[in-house]
Motif scaffolding. Sequence first.
Motif, short mmCIF file in Angstrom:
data_model
loop_
_atom_site.label_atom_id
_atom_site.label_comp_id
_atom_site.label_asym_id
_atom_site.label_seq_id
_atom_site.Cartn_x
_atom_site.Cartn_y
_atom_site.Cartn_z
N ASP A 123 57.76 45.07 36.66
CA ASP A 123 58.00 46.28 35.85
C ASP A 123 56.71 47.10 35.73
O ASP A 123 56.71 48.33 35.87
N ALA A 124 55.62 46.40 35.44
CA ALA A 124 54.33 47.09 35.26
C ALA A 124 53.88 47.72 36.57
O ALA A 124 53.37 48.85 36.59
N ALA A 125 54.07 47.00 37.68
CA ALA A 125 53.65 47.53 38.98
C ALA A 125 54.42 48.82 39.29
O ALA A 125 53.83 49.81 39.75
N VAL A 126 55.72 48.82 39.01
CA VAL A 126 56.53 50.01 39.29
C VAL A 126 56.05 51.18 38.43
O VAL A 126 55.82 52.29 38.93
N ASP A 127 55.86 50.92 37.13
CA ASP A 127 55.43 52.00 36.23
C ASP A 127 54.03 52.51 36.58
O ASP A 127 53.76 53.70 36.52
N ALA A 128 53.13 51.59 36.95
CA ALA A 128 51.76 52.00 37.26
C ALA A 128 51.71 52.82 38.55
O ALA A 128 50.96 53.80 38.64
N GLN A 129 52.55 52.45 39.53
CA GLN A 129 52.57 53.22 40.78
C GLN A 129 53.05 54.63 40.48
O GLN A 129 52.52 55.61 41.01
N ARG A 131 52.97 56.20 37.40
CA ARG A 131 52.11 56.91 36.45
C ARG A 131 50.74 57.24 37.05
O ARG A 131 50.20 58.31 36.81
N TYR A 132 50.17 56.30 37.79
CA TYR A 132 48.78 56.47 38.25
C TYR A 132 48.66 56.68 39.76
O TYR A 132 47.56 56.89 40.26
N GLY A 133 49.75 56.50 40.47
CA GLY A 133 49.68 56.64 41.92
C GLY A 133 48.94 55.52 42.62
O GLY A 133 48.57 55.62 43.78
N ILE A 134 48.73 54.43 41.90
CA ILE A 134 48.04 53.28 42.52
C ILE A 134 49.07 52.46 43.31
O ILE A 134 50.23 52.36 42.90
N SER A 135 48.66 51.94 44.45
CA SER A 135 49.55 51.09 45.24
C SER A 135 49.25 49.63 44.90
O SER A 135 48.08 49.25 44.78
N ILE A 136 50.31 48.84 44.73
CA ILE A 136 50.12 47.48 44.21
C ILE A 136 50.86 46.46 45.06
O ILE A 136 52.00 46.68 45.48
N GLY A 137 50.20 45.33 45.30
CA GLY A 137 50.86 44.19 45.94
C GLY A 137 50.61 42.95 45.10
O GLY A 137 49.49 42.75 44.62
N LEU A 138 51.66 42.15 44.89
CA LEU A 138 51.50 40.92 44.11
C LEU A 138 51.39 39.72 45.05
O LEU A 138 52.18 39.59 46.00
N ILE A 139 50.40 38.87 44.80
CA ILE A 139 50.20 37.65 45.61
C ILE A 139 50.37 36.43 44.70
O ILE A 139 49.65 36.30 43.70
N MET A 140 51.31 35.59 45.06
CA MET A 140 51.60 34.41 44.25
C MET A 140 50.67 33.27 44.68
O MET A 140 50.66 32.87 45.84
#
Length: 335
Positions: A123-129, A131-140
């Motif tokens: 949820d945070a990754a979607v909102d941050a992308q 709101r801020y235009g930052i690209s995000i990848g999650l690594i488990m």
Amino acid sequence: MSDNGLFPIIAQIPKAELHVHIEGTLEPEMMLHKASKNGIALPYKTVDDVRKAYRFSDLQSFLDLYYLGVNSIVDRNDYYDLAMAYFRKASSQNVRRAEVFFDPQAHTRRGIDFSTVINGLHDAAVDAQDRYGISIGLIMSFLRDLPEESAMRTMEEALQYKKWIIGVGLDSKELGNPPEKFANVFKRARNEGFLAVAHAGEEGPAEYVWSSIKLLKVSRIDHGYHIFEDSDLVRYVSVNQIPVTMCPLASVSVNYFKRVGDMPLKKALDNGIIFSINSDDPSYFGGYINENYIAVRKTFNMSKTELIKLARFSIISSFMNDHMKQKLLEEIDMW
Ligand code: ADE
Ligand code: ZN
């Protein structure tokens, strides 16, 4: 140029952060607030108490505090707040791409559902992308001090969220927990389409880096300081352009090096190794990505050209597609 002349470049240049643990971005204020909200007992009453505990003799003494602090994070909204605070901070430092570790087992082993963790972070990754235009990848990341069966169960649980997770990693206590222990789960993960990275050569020997590359088939090495004990490995990492993520303030905080100047950063440059500068666990180690760049700039007296090279390395080392990399490299080249 004076230090002051180069700090604005560090602050403004687009960059990627490729080695940051979301649990390590938990600031003392949020730790205490969430603990109180969730009725979790902590041995600290004030922010000062927490900060006073931030003196580490080695990796394990840090990990003890890191796992204690994260107990305060419990529901989906907590995960959202934790991640959002990091994304906001990273964006303010001109991080355009963040590849962020999370440790599912640090949560599931205390009874939190995998779905709570991943939903809050996503949820945070979607909102941050947005709101801020930052690209995000999650690594488990798998905790290497737990058995491989636990990592395998975590992998199975993650499969239904595959589209939200770009890769798998390996962290926690390195010494005594070699990559060989995780050969099966990494093979399974790669077969499922996950990219692979691993903390290796952080406190463990160069052989752990070799087996991370050869056996786990990682695309990137996290920390990798012990690479430089083995000239064949230095050559291999350089020739094959295997990126290394380095974390200056972290490596001093946990006593791998007395000072940032003792890090093998120049050796990496001289040997043509691609590496990036990262914060690892910024709340615990005294700074986010820009504070790490500043420490490196000051210590190694880096020129503007060298700083630009480091920012370029961070983009090249990332898992973004070529089009996104090219766009950011063009922006950097305007500097
Ligand atoms: N977990 C969080 N930070 C870590 C580090 N630097 N090394 C190993 N495990 C970690
Ligand atoms: Zn790390």
